[in-house]
Design an enzyme around this catalytic site. Structure first.
Site, PDB file in Angstrom:
ATOM      1  N   LYS A  27      28.512  38.325  43.224  1.00  7.53           N
ATOM      2  CA  LYS A  27      29.977  38.248  43.286  1.00  7.53           C
ATOM      3  C   LYS A  27      30.532  39.243  44.297  1.00  7.53           C
ATOM      4  CE  LYS A  27      34.203  37.107  42.474  1.00  7.53           C
ATOM      5  NZ  LYS A  27      34.869  37.147  41.167  1.00  7.53           N
ATOM      6  N   LYS A  86      40.318  46.025  43.878  1.00  8.94           N
ATOM      7  CA  LYS A  86      39.344  46.482  42.892  1.00  8.94           C
ATOM      8  C   LYS A  86      37.949  45.962  43.212  1.00  8.94           C
ATOM      9  CE  LYS A  86      38.537  44.089  39.436  1.00  8.94           C
ATOM     10  NZ  LYS A  86      37.544  43.054  38.994  1.00  8.94           N
TER      11      LYS A  86
END
Length: 291
Positions: free
Chosen positions: A172, A240
């Site tokens: 990811k 983030k």
């Protein structure tokens, strides 16, 4: 009612994912810190939990999708979290995007209690979540992966086992690099064309017909040209994620200068108050448009 799966986290991604599990025929119990999405899904036949412990006690499988590593750690391993209440033999599937090391630590803590835990972050954005076409990248025990496949198939189209715990989160992070740099490339291409007076629709059509073709160009090029940045995936969340990229790269003593540059642009957007816009608002920081 015997719920087959619990679902924790009902934001932009989580709510349609829970809805797709229900549509696939699963009995789904949901919990969120916010009551509104629970009530909305209850009206559609899903079951609202009275509390997180109540959900953990009732559901042999629990799926979580939460904003950050600390949120997942609290829900899974907190004083009144899932591990305190789920039975041995249960399964936790975390579909959040978090630090790979956090995923490994939580999986190890779950294993000590006889509970399997998979890290299974997703790509495809809110549209993929709504359509049930997410790309799901999974790390953890391969036997647990096989058990989880029916749930994944209700929410996604491309489902890939990537390796041991943390592997899904590594993949990811790589995905978020490619998406962020692609957004930056599309934004700069549009900036140059707009500065020269080229119709943005022409640019998008031409670029989409050659090697520059991408999902980012297809889905976000028009919104960048129109200066509409309704999320989607928020700037602050991609910031983030790029922080996770930086942390992971440091673990492997790897320099990622282009990722660092995009991180800085996302950080500037958040500082300027644009953190809740779609991540395609990166175009704002490149100076060719404004909100």
């Amino acid at each position: 009612m015997t719920p087959q799966v619990g679902f924790v986290g009902l934001g932009i991604m989580g709510k349609p994912m829970a809805r797709n599990l229900h549509r696939a025929g699963f009995s789904v119990m949901v919990w969120s810190r916010s009551r509104q999405p629970m009530d909305e899904l209850a009206a559609e036949g899903l079951y609202p939990a009275k509390s997180l412990p109540a959900l953990a006690q009732r559901c042999p499988v629990v799926i979580t999708i939460l904003p950050d590593s600390a949120d997942v750690a609290e829900v899974v391993h907190g004083a009144d979290g899932l591990l305190q209440h789920m039975k041995p033999g249960s399964l936790i599937i975390d579909m959040s995007t978090i630090l790979p090391e956090t995923a490994r630590q939580l999986a190890a803590a779950a294993l000590e209690r006889g509970i399997a835990m998979l890290d299974a972050p997703v790509s495809g954005g809110d549209k993929g979540a709504i359509a049930g076409t997410l790309s799901i990248m999974v790390g953890g025990d391969p036997v647990a992966f096989e058990c989880a496949l029916p749930f994944f198939q209700a929410m996604g189209k491309t489902i890939t086992y990537c390796g041991p715990s943390g592997s899904g989160q590594i993949v990811k992070a790589c995905n978020q690099i490619a998406v962020a740099l692609n957004i930056a490339g599309v934004a700069e291409a549009l900036a140059l064309g707009l500065a020269a007076g080229i119709d943005p629709d022409i640019m998008i059509r031409v670029l989409g017909g050659g090697l520059a073709q991408s999902r980012v160009l297809e889905l976000r090029g028009p919104t960048m040209a129109q200066k509409t940045f309704t999320p989607g995936f928020r700037v602050r969340l991609h910031l983030k994620d790029m922080g996770i990229v930086r942390s992971t790269a440091a673990t492997y003593q790897l320099q990622l200068p282009f990722s660092d540059l995009v991180y800085q642009h996302f950080q500037t957007l958040v500082e300027q108050g644009y953190g809740d816009l779609d991540h395609s608002a990166l175009a704002i920081s490149l100076g060719h448009t404004s909100r």
